[in-house]
Structure formats: structure tokens, C-alpha cells
Motif scaffolding. Sequence first.
Motif, PDB file in Angstrom:
ATOM      1  N   LYS A 165      48.040  48.568  43.919  1.00  0.00           N
ATOM      2  CA  LYS A 165      49.403  48.346  44.400  1.00  0.00           C
ATOM      3  C   LYS A 165      49.428  48.127  45.902  1.00  0.00           C
ATOM      4  N   GLU A 166      48.696  48.994  46.608  1.00  0.00           N
ATOM      5  CA  GLU A 166      48.614  48.890  48.054  1.00  0.00           C
ATOM      6  C   GLU A 166      48.057  47.522  48.441  1.00  0.00           C
ATOM      7  N   GLU A 167      46.993  47.147  47.731  1.00  0.00           N
ATOM      8  CA  GLU A 167      46.360  45.855  47.988  1.00  0.00           C
ATOM      9  C   GLU A 167      47.356  44.719  47.785  1.00  0.00           C
ATOM     10  N   ILE A 168      48.145  44.830  46.712  1.00  0.00           N
ATOM     11  CA  ILE A 168      49.109  43.780  46.408  1.00  0.00           C
ATOM     12  C   ILE A 168      50.168  43.690  47.497  1.00  0.00           C
ATOM     13  N   GLU A 169      50.654  44.872  47.932  1.00  0.00           N
ATOM     14  CA  GLU A 169      51.645  44.879  49.005  1.00  0.00           C
ATOM     15  C   GLU A 169      51.083  44.188  50.239  1.00  0.00           C
ATOM     16  N   THR A 170      49.851  44.518  50.551  1.00  0.00           N
ATOM     17  CA  THR A 170      49.220  43.940  51.731  1.00  0.00           C
ATOM     18  C   THR A 170      49.024  42.439  51.561  1.00  0.00           C
ATOM     19  N   LEU A 171      48.559  42.042  50.371  1.00  0.00           N
ATOM     20  CA  LEU A 171      48.371  40.610  50.116  1.00  0.00           C
ATOM     21  C   LEU A 171      49.667  39.846  50.325  1.00  0.00           C
ATOM     22  N   LYS A 172      50.765  40.433  49.857  1.00  0.00           N
ATOM     23  CA  LYS A 172      52.049  39.770  50.025  1.00  0.00           C
ATOM     24  C   LYS A 172      52.349  39.561  51.504  1.00  0.00           C
ATOM     25  N   LEU A 173      52.095  40.620  52.285  1.00  0.00           N
ATOM     26  CA  LEU A 173      52.405  40.525  53.720  1.00  0.00           C
ATOM     27  C   LEU A 173      51.488  39.538  54.424  1.00  0.00           C
ATOM     28  N   LEU A 174      50.296  39.337  53.878  1.00  0.00           N
ATOM     29  CA  LEU A 174      49.358  38.394  54.499  1.00  0.00           C
ATOM     30  C   LEU A 174      49.667  36.955  54.100  1.00  0.00           C
ATOM     31  N   GLY A 175      50.564  36.779  53.117  1.00  0.00           N
ATOM     32  CA  GLY A 175      50.953  35.423  52.751  1.00  0.00           C
ATOM     33  C   GLY A 175      50.346  34.906  51.458  1.00  0.00           C
ATOM     34  N   ALA A 176      49.955  35.819  50.571  1.00  0.00           N
ATOM     35  CA  ALA A 176      49.411  35.371  49.282  1.00  0.00           C
ATOM     36  C   ALA A 176      50.540  34.898  48.379  1.00  0.00           C
ATOM     37  N   THR A 177      50.288  33.842  47.615  1.00  0.00           N
ATOM     38  CA  THR A 177      51.292  33.361  46.675  1.00  0.00           C
ATOM     39  C   THR A 177      51.320  34.252  45.441  1.00  0.00           C
ATOM     40  N   LYS A 178      52.397  34.091  44.656  1.00  0.00           N
ATOM     41  CA  LYS A 178      52.513  34.911  43.452  1.00  0.00           C
ATOM     42  C   LYS A 178      51.346  34.699  42.506  1.00  0.00           C
ATOM     43  N   SER A 179      50.967  33.447  42.334  1.00  0.00           N
ATOM     44  CA  SER A 179      49.899  33.193  41.358  1.00  0.00           C
ATOM     45  C   SER A 179      48.573  33.782  41.841  1.00  0.00           C
ATOM     46  N   PHE A 180      48.352  33.778  43.151  1.00  0.00           N
ATOM     47  CA  PHE A 180      47.133  34.389  43.679  1.00  0.00           C
ATOM     48  C   PHE A 180      47.081  35.864  43.286  1.00  0.00           C
ATOM     49  N   ILE A 181      48.230  36.516  43.300  1.00  0.00           N
ATOM     50  CA  ILE A 181      48.296  37.947  42.982  1.00  0.00           C
ATOM     51  C   ILE A 181      48.217  38.191  41.482  1.00  0.00           C
ATOM     52  N   ARG A 182      48.931  37.374  40.709  1.00  0.00           N
ATOM     53  CA  ARG A 182      49.038  37.640  39.274  1.00  0.00           C
ATOM     54  C   ARG A 182      47.840  37.200  38.456  1.00  0.00           C
ATOM     55  N   LEU A 183      47.291  36.038  38.806  1.00  0.00           N
ATOM     56  CA  LEU A 183      46.264  35.436  37.945  1.00  0.00           C
ATOM     57  C   LEU A 183      45.131  36.387  37.550  1.00  0.00           C
ATOM     58  N   PRO A 184      44.543  37.117  38.518  1.00  0.00           N
ATOM     59  CA  PRO A 184      43.445  38.005  38.114  1.00  0.00           C
ATOM     60  C   PRO A 184      43.839  38.976  37.003  1.00  0.00           C
ATOM     61  N   PHE A 185      45.056  39.533  37.096  1.00  0.00           N
ATOM     62  CA  PHE A 185      45.481  40.501  36.088  1.00  0.00           C
ATOM     63  C   PHE A 185      45.665  39.829  34.730  1.00  0.00           C
ATOM     64  N   LEU A 186      46.277  38.646  34.746  1.00  0.00           N
ATOM     65  CA  LEU A 186      46.497  37.939  33.487  1.00  0.00           C
ATOM     66  C   LEU A 186      45.159  37.569  32.856  1.00  0.00           C
ATOM     67  N   LEU A 187      44.218  37.140  33.685  1.00  0.00           N
ATOM     68  CA  LEU A 187      42.900  36.795  33.160  1.00  0.00           C
ATOM     69  C   LEU A 187      42.207  38.019  32.578  1.00  0.00           C
ATOM     70  N   GLU A 188      42.339  39.146  33.278  1.00  0.00           N
ATOM     71  CA  GLU A 188      41.733  40.367  32.749  1.00  0.00           C
ATOM     72  C   GLU A 188      42.287  40.699  31.370  1.00  0.00           C
ATOM     73  N   GLY A 189      43.614  40.623  31.268  1.00  0.00           N
ATOM     74  CA  GLY A 189      44.244  40.903  29.978  1.00  0.00           C
ATOM     75  C   GLY A 189      43.734  39.966  28.904  1.00  0.00           C
ATOM     76  N   LEU A 190      43.648  38.695  29.268  1.00  0.00           N
ATOM     77  CA  LEU A 190      43.212  37.679  28.319  1.00  0.00           C
ATOM     78  C   LEU A 190      41.793  37.984  27.823  1.00  0.00           C
ATOM     79  N   ILE A 191      40.917  38.291  28.770  1.00  0.00           N
ATOM     80  CA  ILE A 191      39.516  38.549  28.396  1.00  0.00           C
ATOM     81  C   ILE A 191      39.432  39.795  27.519  1.00  0.00           C
ATOM     82  N   ILE A 192      40.146  40.843  27.918  1.00  0.00           N
ATOM     83  CA  ILE A 192      40.159  42.066  27.104  1.00  0.00           C
ATOM     84  C   ILE A 192      40.608  41.738  25.679  1.00  0.00           C
ATOM     85  N   GLY A 193      41.663  40.924  25.576  1.00  0.00           N
ATOM     86  CA  GLY A 193      42.184  40.569  24.257  1.00  0.00           C
ATOM     87  C   GLY A 193      41.177  39.796  23.439  1.00  0.00           C
ATOM     88  N   ILE A 194      40.499  38.845  24.081  1.00  0.00           N
ATOM     89  CA  ILE A 194      39.516  38.041  23.340  1.00  0.00           C
ATOM     90  C   ILE A 194      38.367  38.924  22.869  1.00  0.00           C
TER      91      ILE A 194
END
Lengths: 294, 294, 219, 219
Positions: B201-230
Motif C-alpha cells: 500500500k505504501e509503495e502504491i501511494e508513493t508510486l502515485k505521487l511519483l507519477g505512475a499511471t493506473k495501469s502501471f499500478i494495477r497490472l502486476p496485481f491482475l497478472l498475479e491473480g491471473l497466474i494464480i488462477g491458471i
Amino acid sequence: MRVLFYSIQSALKNLWAEKWINLLTAFSVGIGLLILSTFITVTFNMDSVLKRWARSFGIVVYLDDDISAEATDTVRELFKQDADVLEVNYISEDEALRELRLILGSEASILDDLERNPLPSSFELKLKRDLLIPSYVKKKAEEIEEMSGISQVQYGEKWLASLNTVTRIMKASSIFLGGAILIAIIFITYNTIKIFFYRRKEEIETLKLLGATKSFIRLPFLLEGLIIGIVGGTIGSLALFGIHSVLVAKGLDFIPSVRAIIVSIPDEIFLSVPVAGALMSFIGSFIAVGKIRY
Amino acid sequence: MRVLFYSIQSALKNLWAEKWINLLTAFSVGIGLLILSTFITVTFNMDSVLKRWARSFGIVVYLDDDISAEATDTVRELFKQDADVLEVNYISEDEALRELRLILGSEASILDDLERNPLPSSFELKLKRDLLIPSYVKKKAEEIEEMSGISQVQYGEKWLASLNTVTRIMKASSIFLGGAILIAIIFITYNTIKIFFYRRKEEIETLKLLGATKSFIRLPFLLEGLIIGIVGGTIGSLALFGIHSVLVAKGLDFIPSVRAIIVSIPDEIFLSVPVAGALMSFIGSFIAVGKIRY
Amino acid sequence: MIQFIDVSKFYEDVVLKDISFSINKGELAFITGPSGVGKTTLLKLIYAETIPDEGNITVAGWEIRDLKQRTIPYLRRHVGVVFQDFRLLHNKTVFDNVALALRIHNMHPKEIKEDVNEVLKDVKLKHKTNAFPQHLSGGEQQRVVIARAMVSRPTVLLADEPTGNLDSANSEIVMNLFKEINARGTTVLIATHNESLFHHTGRRVIYLKDTAIEREVSG
Amino acid sequence: MIQFIDVSKFYEDVVLKDISFSINKGELAFITGPSGVGKTTLLKLIYAETIPDEGNITVAGWEIRDLKQRTIPYLRRHVGVVFQDFRLLHNKTVFDNVALALRIHNMHPKEIKEDVNEVLKDVKLKHKTNAFPQHLSGGEQQRVVIARAMVSRPTVLLADEPTGNLDSANSEIVMNLFKEINARGTTVLIATHNESLFHHTGRRVIYLKDTAIEREVSG
Ligand SMILES: Nc1ncnc2c1ncn2[C@@H]1O[C@H](COP(=O)(O)OP(=O)(O)OP(=O)(O)O)[C@@H](O)[C@H]1O
Ligand SMILES: Nc1ncnc2c1ncn2[C@@H]1O[C@H](COP(=O)(O)OP(=O)(O)OP(=O)(O)O)[C@@H](O)[C@H]1O
Ligand SMILES: [Mg+2]
Ligand SMILES: [Mg+2]
């Protein structure tokens, strides 16, 4: 004992703050326990059905048509002294005919036209439960067939093989599925408590530095796990009760053996499910909290 | 497309860093899918068994002993013109006797002594599938019994009631259990991804302040979920395949209907399970990541 | 009250080497030295967040070496710490952050309330009682941390760069607080690079340089 | 480069009221005022962590009011921030912490490596490249934050109390860094209560007091 007071307070506060995730956890635990307890009930009943079926398994020994009463007695004595044999039933020609009449039911009238009884007399032997192994029974049947006065030995060979397979598969799948579901239940609580633990990791680090004891830190998490487990177990128990009630009310007399499997349920299970839920969830949260080091 | 590269890299790194919790998640998802797919297979097969049973359901119309050939034809024509009736079979006295002989098997010899055939001739009617409602069939049977030349109408009343109950219970429990397991699977992944999300969470907050886009933040989590599911789905699929293979190899010919329920399995299910796992887990992680606001 | 005998601490490099000094009961002293010299590390050794690689440390009668995992919390209850990085809990109000230091003593809620309110008055934050830390300015957060360190009336108070976020007016308020606490009998040890804090106070100052104690003087 | 027109910000209380000022492209300016006056809040308004309740703000040509959620990241990539509370990631090394500011630009790993190593040399932390933040002293952490804010070569650099954890020697190193960055064309705005940072520099200083701008002078 103010530690406990603060812990309960803290646990309840945290449970409430995250009520959705907690409800979902309890719900998942409940589903797991529902499946598990249904499975246990079915296995349990199946086992008693199998036992009943096994009890009904008999070797039918047809006697020669022209056997004398003394020879019949000799054969009976031999069977009675056989340690493998649990029960010996003599079925005379007349009894055989009476049984056939029962089987035919409304069409039994055709037997009225018979001039003489064409059926042979026989012995029905029940073997001990643990001897019902296909190879052993086969050997036994062959031995009996060699005896004098015996015309034929019959038993459900395929039936017996299936009985054995079913029993074995049931045992294996009980252990496999039961174990898997238990692990999954433990894991679900582990996961949720781990979330809370991580979310409060900073708090925990700070608490340690401020001089909090281990139990002060751990107790709230363990209590949360316990409560989740109890709630989940209760959900599972109620669902089981509901499903069972519906099934009983519908009076499923479709296949009697299926009915026996579904309908009979030990009352203890309704209490055991919440207890099991509490236990599993406690284990899960215990692992999730882990070792606390200063 | 370097976003995707970084996301995959990050997802794999995180998956590896938490391999145990991820494996347990995949395992739990797998168990859920295994139970679900077993249940679907059983329901599916059960349904076709029920359909077969329903097809075999017939109303037996016994004709008067002294009925003339013309009267028999008249009755047959009436049945053939009845829109409710799917099929009409005439069973003559001789055929009835032949069938009885088959039923008696080795004991059929007793029929040899008969002087005349005591069995009546009959029609067997098959009704349309969707008319097999207990009350409707009952009315129908009563109507037929009123007709001239008919001695008696028989059908499995209890059996039909049970067929209906079983069908209804199966549909209800499919929806209930299937839905519950799906929710549980989604929740399990949700929970795990939520852990990762909170832990970072802290990392995400910081990433936002540094100028990361939403997809930069979300994609890793979605991919993790996807891989776990597969992975979870593949575990479930393999387990299903394993269990099915064992059951087929053991050649369960205990109760033919049970055999039919267990043994027939559509091949597509082995592919569907991982796909379902991927989908459910993706949904779970999607919910876990939630809306990201700046 | 605090005694270091030939204490050394290594991380990848040597951070502290053969440090010996002792702070008496009731004293108020300073540790100073350039950034990265080991001031924070020295304080961490006192409240057992880290253990010395060599030498002996005694704090309020406890031998740090011999502490068991189980007894560490009880040492820490005697040592109030103003952390350089604050360590405030973001999901708790100012009140609850300060109260935490008393809750872990299993004190009665009513007593807790009284004590916390009093100490928040002392640091001039009464009006922020129900605010959350991330809604406070850096200087206000600094004072919450000081309040939390004070509230349990520790035997020893450690302060790590307690005025880093404060302007001179607020620095003076805080220093006066420390003097007051010290006057009530608490041993106070302050790590800082802000020389104006100890200039002309007549208090003892320990200068660290390159892993060792350079000199001890009266500031 | 940065323009405030009648900007007000309220939390529970009024924090800033009718603030107007503008910082030109290539300028290096200071904001000062007592603790809690709203310095950090003013900086947060610039990088859109919080939005103004009244008035207009323009930053590097972006109208903050009209920013969509989707475009905020792109504004922030032009604004480097030295946060008062650091915001370093504890599970990442110094290198990765700094590199993060470039990764979000989807830069090539090789370029990232070069740039990060260079900037770590600038802040004199080359030897701590693979250390973790919690293993650094307060002053070292401060410099990592500065490195992270610099590395992406922002159009505007904001620094919130960048010397709070630094002794005078290190403060000077850091201030020289800011001057250098500024000399290369970056607009720099520093919030501090440390008057020695701007005394005799001839740079513009904006004094905040009680929610308003008190005066603007050359320090
Ligand atoms: N846990 C750790 N692991 C490795 N190195 C560490 C660790 N903690 C501190 N160090 C190193 O030890 C040295 C001393 O750190 P310390 O935090 O004690 O300095 P300090 O005197 O408090 O500096 P400052 O005034 O900047 O806060 C630093 O170089 C730091 O990088
Ligand atoms: N998110 C918030 N919610 C409510 N109040 C806030 C919030 N952020 C800041 N404040 C209040 O606004 C005032 C100004 O805070 P700010 O952090 O801007 O001060 P500052 O000038 O940076 O002080 P310092 O020098 O101590 O860092 C403070 O009283 C603070 O408590
Ligand atoms: Mg320090
Ligand atoms: Mg500030």
C-alpha cells in the motif's frame, strides 16, 4: 486480565472495521465445512450401507436334487464348524418356492399351475466381513463345490469385486478430499488474518518498541480467527441443517439406498461443524501470526 | 509496451517472493474447482441418466382377457391419435410370457410346466417428457382406465414423484452449491491479492505521487491473480483427470446408474477448469485492486 | 542509569567501536556528531532494538546482554523513545497514538484518558486530539511523538533529533519540556546535530566521530 | 512556471487564505513560516496531492483545477518532490527506490541504471547503492529522497524541509546540489524553517504567517 479485555475489544473492533472481508471469510469457511460435513455424512452413511450390503452377501450352495436328510445334516455340520462362516441358513425346496412367489408378486399366479416343485434345496452361507475379498471367496467357493452332495455354488462375483473397489475408493477419497478441504479452510483464515497482520505490521512494530508483550500483540488476531471460525462453522452447520431438512421433507424414496445415504445424519455433526470451524480457523490464524520476535 | 514487461517482471517477482502463500491460494482455487467440476460432471451425467430414466417411464395398460382383435385395434388407434402419447407398444400374451422368462433367468424352467398362458396382453405408452408431472399422469391414467376393453392401468407413481423431486433438487443445489463455490474461489484470490495490495500500500501511494499511471499500478496485481488462477485451475483439472482415470480403471460396475454418473465426462471440462480458474481469479484480483484514485 | 562499557556495533562496516560512557540517574545529556556517525544506532542499543556485537550495556539496572525475548518488553516500558522517523500509526488519532503507550501497560481506560489529555496539553496539541497524524504538519507530528514518549513516565527518555522538524520557537518549547521532565527525575538523552540545542546549557555533550567518542564536554 | 491566484485551502480550519504568488521558470525560491502554517500543504497543492478549495493554480502550463484523474500522473512526472516524511520503500534497496522514479516512465533498464548511479554519486551515496532504507541513518535517507526527486530531471523540484535531518556540513552539500540543479534550468522551490538556508543568498523568500503571505523578500 485486562489484556484479554483489550484483546477482545480490539478483535471486535477490527472484525467490525472489515466486516465484509470477515463475512466472506466466514462464508468460505462455512462452504468448506458444508462440503466437508456433507461428504463425511455421505461417507459415513455409505459405509453403513456398504456394511449392510456386505451382510446381505451370501454364498448360495445348491444341494443335489436327490440328497438324503442325513447327508444334508452332515453338510450343515461341516459349515457350522467352519471358522470362516458366520451364519448358515437352510432353504428347503418349499421355502425356495415361497421366496420365488414373493419375487413374482402379482404374477405369482403362474406358479399355481405347477405340478411339482422344480427348485432345489440350498444352504445360504454368510462369511465374516473381513474375509469378503474376491480371491478368498473364490477359493472358498471352489472348495465347497468339491464337497459331496453339492450340485452348484453361486455368489455375486462381480458384485463382490465392486463392493471392494467402492470401499477402497471411498476410503482414499475421504482422506484426500477431507484433507484437502481442511487445508483449504485453514488457509482461508490464514489468508485473512495475514491481511490484517500485514495491514497492522507497522502498528505491531511500533507496539513492540513501546514495550507490548507478545500476548498483547497476538491475542487480538487469534481471537479474530476464532470468531471467524465459529461464525463460519455456524453458517456451515445451518446450511447443512437446511439442506438436510429439505431433503427429508421431500421424502426422497427414489432409490432406497440413496435415501439411506442422504437422510440419516448424526445430530452431533451440527455441533461438530462450528467446533471444527473454530479449530481450523484458530490454527490458520495461529500460523498467520507466526513467531513474534523482538 | 514496456509497461507490460515491467508488470510481468514485477508479477513474477512477487509471485516468487510469496511462493507458499501463492501455491496455497492456487491449491485452494484448485480444490474449489475440482469440487465444482466434479459436481458439474455428476449433475450433467445425472441429468442424462434422469432423461434416460424418464424415457423408460411407461404406463402399462392391461387389456381385458377376452378382448377381440378389432377392439384392440380401436384402442391402439385412440392412443396413436392422442397428442400426449409419444410411443405405443403392443405386448401380446406370448411376448409377456417371454419377458417373464427373461426376468426369471435360471429359474425360468418352472414356466415349462404351465398349461396355459396366464398373462394378459397390454399396451405400453410413453408420454412426452414435459408431461411427466405426477398430477397430470394420474389424471391421464384415470381417463384411460374408463375406456372400454381396459382391465387395469399401472405406472410407477412413487417413482415418478421421486423423479420430479430429484430433478428439482438437483437444479436447486446446482445453482446454490455452484454459486457458493464460485464466490469462494473468487474470494480466495481476492484475499491473497488483497494481502499483496495491502503489503504494498505504501509503495502504491508513493508510486502515485511519483507519477505512475493506473495501469502501471494495477497490472502486476491482475497478472498475479491471473497466474494464480491458471495454476489453480490446472491443479484442479489434473486432479479431476487423475480421479476420473482411477475410477475408469477400477471399472466400477457396481450399480450401472452410478457408473454412468461417474464415468462419462466431457473432454472440454479439462480445458474449461483452468479457464474458469483464470477467470474467477482475475475477477477476484480485479475486485481486490479496486478503484485507484489520485 | 545508562552505562556503556567497550561497546562495538558492526553492520556492513564498523559503526561504533569501543564506546564507553555512563549517564547518571537524573542527568540530561546530549549525543552529537555528523550524519551517519551512529547516533541513532547508539540509542537503539539502549532500548534493545539492536544488540551490541561487543561490550556491555546496562540500562536502569537491566543487563542488555542477558535479556530474554520475554523480558525485552519490560525494559522498553522503562524507556520512552522519541523516534527520528516518528513511528506514528496513521489509522489512529493523536489521542489513540499516545494512549497506546499506556494501553500496553494494561492501564485502566479512565486513567489513560486523564494522562493522555494532560500530556497533550503539555505539548500544545490539545486541539488536535482527534486528528490523524497524516493530517498534521511535520512539527505537530514531532510533538505527538514526544507526548507518546513522555506519557508513560519512563525512567529514561531518549530523543532522536527531536527538533529536526521544528522552527526555533517550537524547538524551545520542546527543549523546555525535556528540561521539565528531567527536573521530575527522568534521565534524558538527546541525539542531535543542532548545536544550538546544547550551546550554553552547561549540560554534558558526547561528541561522536568516525565510530568513536571524540570528546565529552559541557555545552 | 508556478502560479497561485487567490488560492485558499481549508481543512477543519482555514490553512491557506487568498494566496497569490508566482515563481518564474528557472528561479530558486524559498517558502518559510512557523510549524503548522501550511508550507507542506502549499507544496501538496502544486503536485496535486490535494486540490484547492478556491482560486487557481498553474504548474508548468497545467491548470490544476482542470486536471483529470487520468492526467495527474503526467503532471507529477514533471514535478520532483523531496517529501518531508521521505516516503522511501523499506523493501527496496536505495538503487531501486531511486530507479522507481524512472521505471514509471517506462524507461529502458540500461538507461535507468546509468542515470541512477550518476545521481547517487551526486548525493554521495554510491557506497549505499544496495542498502535498504531502514539500514540508513536519517541524513542518508534524506539524501536518497533528494536523489529520487532529481533523477527524472523534472521541470520543477519541490523540497520540503530537506535539511531537517542534516547537520550543517551535509546541509551545505545538499543546498549546493539544489543550486546546481537550478543552474541546469530546473525551477526549485524549498520549504524550510531553517533561516540559515536562505540568509544572504539573495534568493526570493516567501514568508507565510497565519494562513496568509506576510511578505516576500530577498534573503
Ligand atoms: N540496520 C542497519 N544495517 C546496516 N547498516 C546500518 C543499519 N543501521 C544503520 N546502519 C548504518 O550505520 C551508520 C550509522 O547510522 P545511524 O542511523 O546510527 O546514524 P546517525 O548518527 O543517526 O545519522 P543521522 O544524523 O543522519 O540520523 C550509517 O552509515 C547507516 O547506514
Ligand atoms: N489532511 C489534513 N487534514 C486536516 N488538517 C490538515 C491536513 N493536512 C494538514 N492539516 C493541518 O493544516 C495545518 C498546516 O499543515 P502543514 O503540514 O501544511 O504545515 P507546515 O507548514 O508544513 O508545518 P511544519 O513546518 O511543521 O511541517 C496544520 O495545522 C495541520 O494540522
Ligand atoms: Mg539518526
Ligand atoms: Mg511541513
